[in-house]
Scaffold this motif. Sequence first.
Motif, PDB file in Angstrom:
ATOM      1  N   UNK A 147      25.063 103.347  20.478  1.00  0.00           N
ATOM      2  CA  UNK A 147      24.914 104.077  19.229  1.00  0.00           C
ATOM      3  C   UNK A 147      25.892 103.603  18.175  1.00  0.00           C
ATOM      4  N   UNK A 148      26.239 104.490  17.274  1.00  0.00           N
ATOM      5  CA  UNK A 148      27.107 104.128  16.150  1.00  0.00           C
ATOM      6  C   UNK A 148      28.000 105.304  15.770  1.00  0.00           C
ATOM      7  N   UNK A 149      29.054 104.985  15.035  1.00  0.00           N
ATOM      8  CA  UNK A 149      29.980 106.031  14.617  1.00  0.00           C
ATOM      9  C   UNK A 149      30.714 105.583  13.350  1.00  0.00           C
ATOM     10  N   UNK A 150      31.222 106.541  12.646  1.00  0.00           N
ATOM     11  CA  UNK A 150      32.077 106.239  11.498  1.00  0.00           C
ATOM     12  C   UNK A 150      33.486 106.076  12.040  1.00  0.00           C
ATOM     13  N   UNK A 151      34.068 104.911  11.786  1.00  0.00           N
ATOM     14  CA  UNK A 151      35.313 104.553  12.452  1.00  0.00           C
ATOM     15  C   UNK A 151      36.483 105.441  12.064  1.00  0.00           C
ATOM     16  N   UNK A 152      36.475 106.014  10.887  1.00  0.00           N
ATOM     17  CA  UNK A 152      37.599 106.848  10.499  1.00  0.00           C
ATOM     18  C   UNK A 152      37.297 107.713   9.304  1.00  0.00           C
ATOM     19  N   UNK A 153      38.160 108.666   9.076  1.00  0.00           N
ATOM     20  CA  UNK A 153      38.055 109.538   7.912  1.00  0.00           C
ATOM     21  C   UNK A 153      39.181 109.177   6.959  1.00  0.00           C
TER      22      UNK A 153
ATOM     23  N   UNK B 125      27.028 108.978  17.002  1.00  0.00           N
ATOM     24  CA  UNK B 125      25.586 109.174  17.159  1.00  0.00           C
ATOM     25  C   UNK B 125      25.073 108.300  18.304  1.00  0.00           C
ATOM     26  N   UNK B 126      24.378 108.895  19.261  1.00  0.00           N
ATOM     27  CA  UNK B 126      23.755 108.148  20.353  1.00  0.00           C
ATOM     28  C   UNK B 126      22.363 107.712  19.905  1.00  0.00           C
ATOM     29  N   UNK B 127      22.127 106.413  19.863  1.00  0.00           N
ATOM     30  CA  UNK B 127      20.823 105.878  19.462  1.00  0.00           C
ATOM     31  C   UNK B 127      19.952 105.517  20.649  1.00  0.00           C
ATOM     32  N   UNK B 128      20.576 105.163  21.762  1.00  0.00           N
ATOM     33  CA  UNK B 128      19.819 104.733  22.941  1.00  0.00           C
ATOM     34  C   UNK B 128      20.434 105.339  24.193  1.00  0.00           C
ATOM     35  N   UNK B 129      19.588 105.912  25.044  1.00  0.00           N
ATOM     36  CA  UNK B 129      20.036 106.409  26.345  1.00  0.00           C
ATOM     37  C   UNK B 129      18.931 106.129  27.352  1.00  0.00           C
ATOM     38  N   UNK B 130      19.253 105.311  28.344  1.00  0.00           N
ATOM     39  CA  UNK B 130      18.281 104.902  29.359  1.00  0.00           C
ATOM     40  C   UNK B 130      18.953 104.920  30.722  1.00  0.00           C
TER      41      UNK B 130
END
Length: 348
Positions: free
Chosen positions: A292-298, A315-320
């Motif tokens: 998935x992806x994330x915002x690295x910092x605030x 955010x999880x984009x793929x789970x298998x």
Amino acid sequence: MANPNQPALVDPQQPAPAQPQPAAGQPDELKPVALAAVMAPGFKFRNRNTALYCRLLNVKKAAKAPMRVFGGGKFTAKADAYDRLVMFGDVTSDVVFYIISPTADCSSKLLRDLDTRGSIGDVVAIREPFFNGQYMLANEDNPVISTTQRIAVVDKKMVWKRVPIDTSPDDDSIRGFSYPSVAVNFFTPTVAPNVCGGGLCDKRNPADTPCGCLTKKRGHGWALEMWVVPDVPEFPEPTARLVSHQLTKLFIAKDAITQPCAGRVVASNDRLLAEAVDRVCAVAVGGFNIAGWYKAGVSVQKDGENIITEVAGVHISSITLANGVNDAIRAAMLPTSGGGTDIPVFME
């Protein structure tokens, strides 16, 4: 921040250095290229028959249709407008990049293959990509890639590379992550009814809201919803439950998913649904693959300077499943005798 050097996709059934298998209709002669090569000066003039293999992380549709302006004898989309914003993750690093589709016509051409048989989380091929020096952020960490070709779904068999979440970010860029074969905890599964019937958005959006899908199919508009917590030390506590068709396919039998009534049925049997999750987890040898992806910092202002405080928005984009399980393990929906209410049952 990691820098992509080589494509990592390989078919595990072939000896190294085997390349990803092409999708149906995809030319065999496509040459895999790394993101770093695409961004090299002059690559746009030598990108013929090349493909950038990556993971589709998200597709965002603009809330309003892009404004069109007249110039040069024709109408074109306004420079800063878009119809869909498509996010991708490099499979060898934490680099996240984008394609900006300016109009609905461009989106239809770009995404029609994905809309028909693809989804968020899939491995895809961007054919004949090029880079015009544009970035999403001023820090130049999230490049914008272009192509005149449709994006193609490819064989999902691949060697997963561990790309952990950076818990000490030094910027506020968008980054990707992937964890192969990890334990995942699932809590309080329920059913989300009335979700999008399309496939591209992974049924993550309510049916009456805009999403990345080109077409919103009727029927089968339900998906499982639950807390998903990977057993990874650096993975932050989730702030939202995951609604996902991928999640549904892990625990519900294929034939049952196509039953439009199933969402209403399972909703009244949360205990049996929890049992369905436990049955699959008990035989999930090797655990799960997640990406998935994330915002690295605030960023916060202190004494006139930006300071990065913490990781945000994972955010999880793929789970298998790391290894498949018999579909009979999954919960199936069958009518009860006497024409009563359908209930979840197990085939074993």
